[in-house]
Design a protein around this motif. Structure first.
Motif, PDB file in Angstrom:
ATOM      1  N   ASP A 129      34.500   6.700  43.548  1.00 14.11           N
ATOM      2  CA  ASP A 129      33.892   6.890  44.873  1.00 14.11           C
ATOM      3  C   ASP A 129      32.924   8.077  44.889  1.00 14.11           C
ATOM      4  OD1 ASP A 129      33.444   6.135  47.490  1.00 14.11           O
ATOM      5  OD2 ASP A 129      35.056   7.381  48.312  1.00 14.11           O
ATOM      6  N   ILE A 130      32.124   8.188  43.830  1.00 10.78           N
ATOM      7  CA  ILE A 130      31.126   9.268  43.774  1.00 10.78           C
ATOM      8  C   ILE A 130      29.752   8.720  43.383  1.00 10.78           C
ATOM      9  CG2 ILE A 130      32.709  11.212  43.380  1.00 10.78           C
ATOM     10  CD1 ILE A 130      32.110  10.934  40.374  1.00 10.78           C
ATOM     11  N   ALA A 131      29.485   7.459  43.716  1.00 11.01           N
ATOM     12  CA  ALA A 131      28.190   6.870  43.378  1.00 11.01           C
ATOM     13  C   ALA A 131      27.047   7.663  44.005  1.00 11.01           C
ATOM     14  CB  ALA A 131      28.133   5.415  43.828  1.00 11.01           C
ATOM     15  N   ASP A 132      27.295   8.248  45.171  1.00 13.49           N
ATOM     16  CA  ASP A 132      26.249   9.016  45.851  1.00 13.49           C
ATOM     17  C   ASP A 132      25.938  10.334  45.157  1.00 13.49           C
ATOM     18  OD1 ASP A 132      28.911   9.732  46.645  1.00 13.49           O
ATOM     19  OD2 ASP A 132      28.061  10.958  48.252  1.00 13.49           O
ATOM     20  N   LEU A 133      26.757  10.711  44.188  1.00 11.56           N
ATOM     21  CA  LEU A 133      26.542  11.967  43.473  1.00 11.56           C
ATOM     22  C   LEU A 133      25.870  11.765  42.118  1.00 11.56           C
ATOM     23  CD1 LEU A 133      30.022  13.674  44.094  1.00 11.56           C
ATOM     24  CD2 LEU A 133      27.905  13.949  45.416  1.00 11.56           C
ATOM     25  N   ALA A 134      25.393  10.574  41.837  1.00 16.54           N
ATOM     26  CA  ALA A 134      24.884  10.262  40.499  1.00 16.54           C
ATOM     27  C   ALA A 134      23.820  11.239  40.027  1.00 16.54           C
ATOM     28  CB  ALA A 134      24.343   8.829  40.462  1.00 16.54           C
ATOM     29  N   GLU A 135      22.915  11.629  40.896  1.00 13.08           N
ATOM     30  CA  GLU A 135      21.819  12.507  40.496  1.00 13.08           C
ATOM     31  C   GLU A 135      22.091  13.976  40.799  1.00 13.08           C
ATOM     32  OE1 GLU A 135      19.575  11.185  38.647  1.00 13.08           O
ATOM     33  OE2 GLU A 135      20.543   9.249  38.999  1.00 13.08           O
ATOM     34  N   ARG A 136      23.285  14.280  41.280  1.00 17.32           N
ATOM     35  CA  ARG A 136      23.633  15.668  41.634  1.00 17.32           C
ATOM     36  C   ARG A 136      23.844  16.487  40.357  1.00 17.32           C
ATOM     37  NH1 ARG A 136      26.769  17.555  46.026  1.00 17.32           N
ATOM     38  NH2 ARG A 136      25.776  15.843  47.173  1.00 17.32           N
ATOM     39  N   PRO A 137      23.239  17.683  40.274  1.00 16.29           N
ATOM     40  CA  PRO A 137      23.533  18.551  39.130  1.00 16.29           C
ATOM     41  C   PRO A 137      25.020  18.865  39.078  1.00 16.29           C
ATOM     42  CG  PRO A 137      21.602  19.344  40.335  1.00 16.29           C
ATOM     43  CD  PRO A 137      22.213  18.262  41.170  1.00 16.29           C
ATOM     44  N   THR A 138      25.593  18.841  37.891  1.00 21.85           N
ATOM     45  CA  THR A 138      27.043  19.023  37.778  1.00 21.85           C
ATOM     46  C   THR A 138      27.482  20.405  38.258  1.00 21.85           C
ATOM     47  OG1 THR A 138      26.739  19.639  35.450  1.00 21.85           O
ATOM     48  CG2 THR A 138      27.323  17.350  35.918  1.00 21.85           C
TER      49      THR A 138
END
Length: 279
Positions: A129-138
């Motif tokens: 449930d983190i598809a929206d974070l795909a491009e977020r810097p770790t």
């Protein structure tokens, strides 16, 4: 039921000769959720590092599907495809610039085509449930998001067994609930989960089986509802029975709960058990 993964007589010492595993036996059944319980500093993480081949015992044997594992390069690659590991501190596993890049690392290392790797990444991110974070810097993720991203990286390898070291450590109540809900979906889909914890309440609510770890050995393993009400055995590992179990046993002693009723595994089951029934 034959074990999917099995440890027999594992012995391991830390540098300097400090004993960590002392003839340890453990059996991991396919499709089950196994909690390995013991106090902090007991060596539970060391055990997990043996279960995926990161550490090699000085003696003893590990078996996958009944076959002894090997420690050559190809054997270790095959082993880790089947047995994934998520460390307690997600920062120890996240290293790429973005979440999607980090999760894609394993599939690309398997030699998959880019489109296949992208499909695995999308699947793993959706599962956690983190598809929206795909491009977020770790480095911009919250602690709980980092945990789920690290698990997604392991899932992208599609392991048969997922090993998790203290999966809810450091999470607040909501973060732990979100993570456990995702892990339950994995289990319902057929994944085998093995997790270490000193939280008996977590094990009581979530695990199918429990292994009690003490002095470098598993002193008992069996159904969680049996293992976690044995106060004397738990005391050997510096643990005590879960709160819900203790409350339910006290209510049985007072006649509030039927003596033969199953012990509640979560708050909802306890409330249901003590709610008055219609006449």
């Amino acid at each position: 039921m034959s074990a999917l993964l099995e440890a027999r007589g594992l012995v391991y010492r830390y540098p300097g000769g400090v004993p960590a595993l002392a003839g340890l036996d453990l059996s991991v059944a396919r499709g089950r959720k196994l909690a390995i319980l013991g106090p902090n500093g007991a060596g539970k993480t060391t055990l997990l590092l043996h279960l995926n081949g990161t550490l090699r015992p000085s003696s003893g044997q590990l078996r996958l599907d009944g076959t002894p594992v090997g420690y050559g390069r190809d054997a270790l690659i095959a082993w880790r495809r089947r047995v994934g590991l998520v460390l307690q501190d997600a920062d120890d596993q996240l290293f790429a610039a973005s979440v999607a890049e980090d999760v894609s690392f394993g599939p690309l290392n398997l030699g998959l085509r880019e489109d296949e790797a992208r499909a695995r990444v999308a699947e793993a991110l959706a599962t956690m449930d983190i598809a929206d974070l795909a491009e977020r810097p770790t480095h911009m993720l919250s602690f709980g998001q980092k945990k789920r991203a690290a698990i997604a990286g392991a899932l992208a390898m599609r392991p048969e067994i997922l090993l998790l070291d203290e999966p809810t450590a450091g999470l607040d109540g909501q973060g732990a609930a979100l993570l456990l809900d995702a892990l339950k979906r994995l289990s319902d889909a057929g994944a085998t989960l093995v997790f270490t914890t000193h939280d008996v309440d977590l094990a009581w609510a979530f695990a199918d089986e429990a292994a009690i770890f003490c002095d470098g050995r598993v002193i008992a393993q069996g159904q969680a509802q049996d293992m976690l009400v044995d106060a004397d055995m738990l005391a050997r590992a510096k643990l005590q029975p879960p709160l819900l179990a203790r409350v339910a046993l006290a209510l049985k002693a007072k006649g509030v709960l039927d003596e033969n009723a199953a012990l509640p595994r979560d708050d909802a089951q306890l409330l249901d058990a003590i709610s008055p029934r219609p006449a």
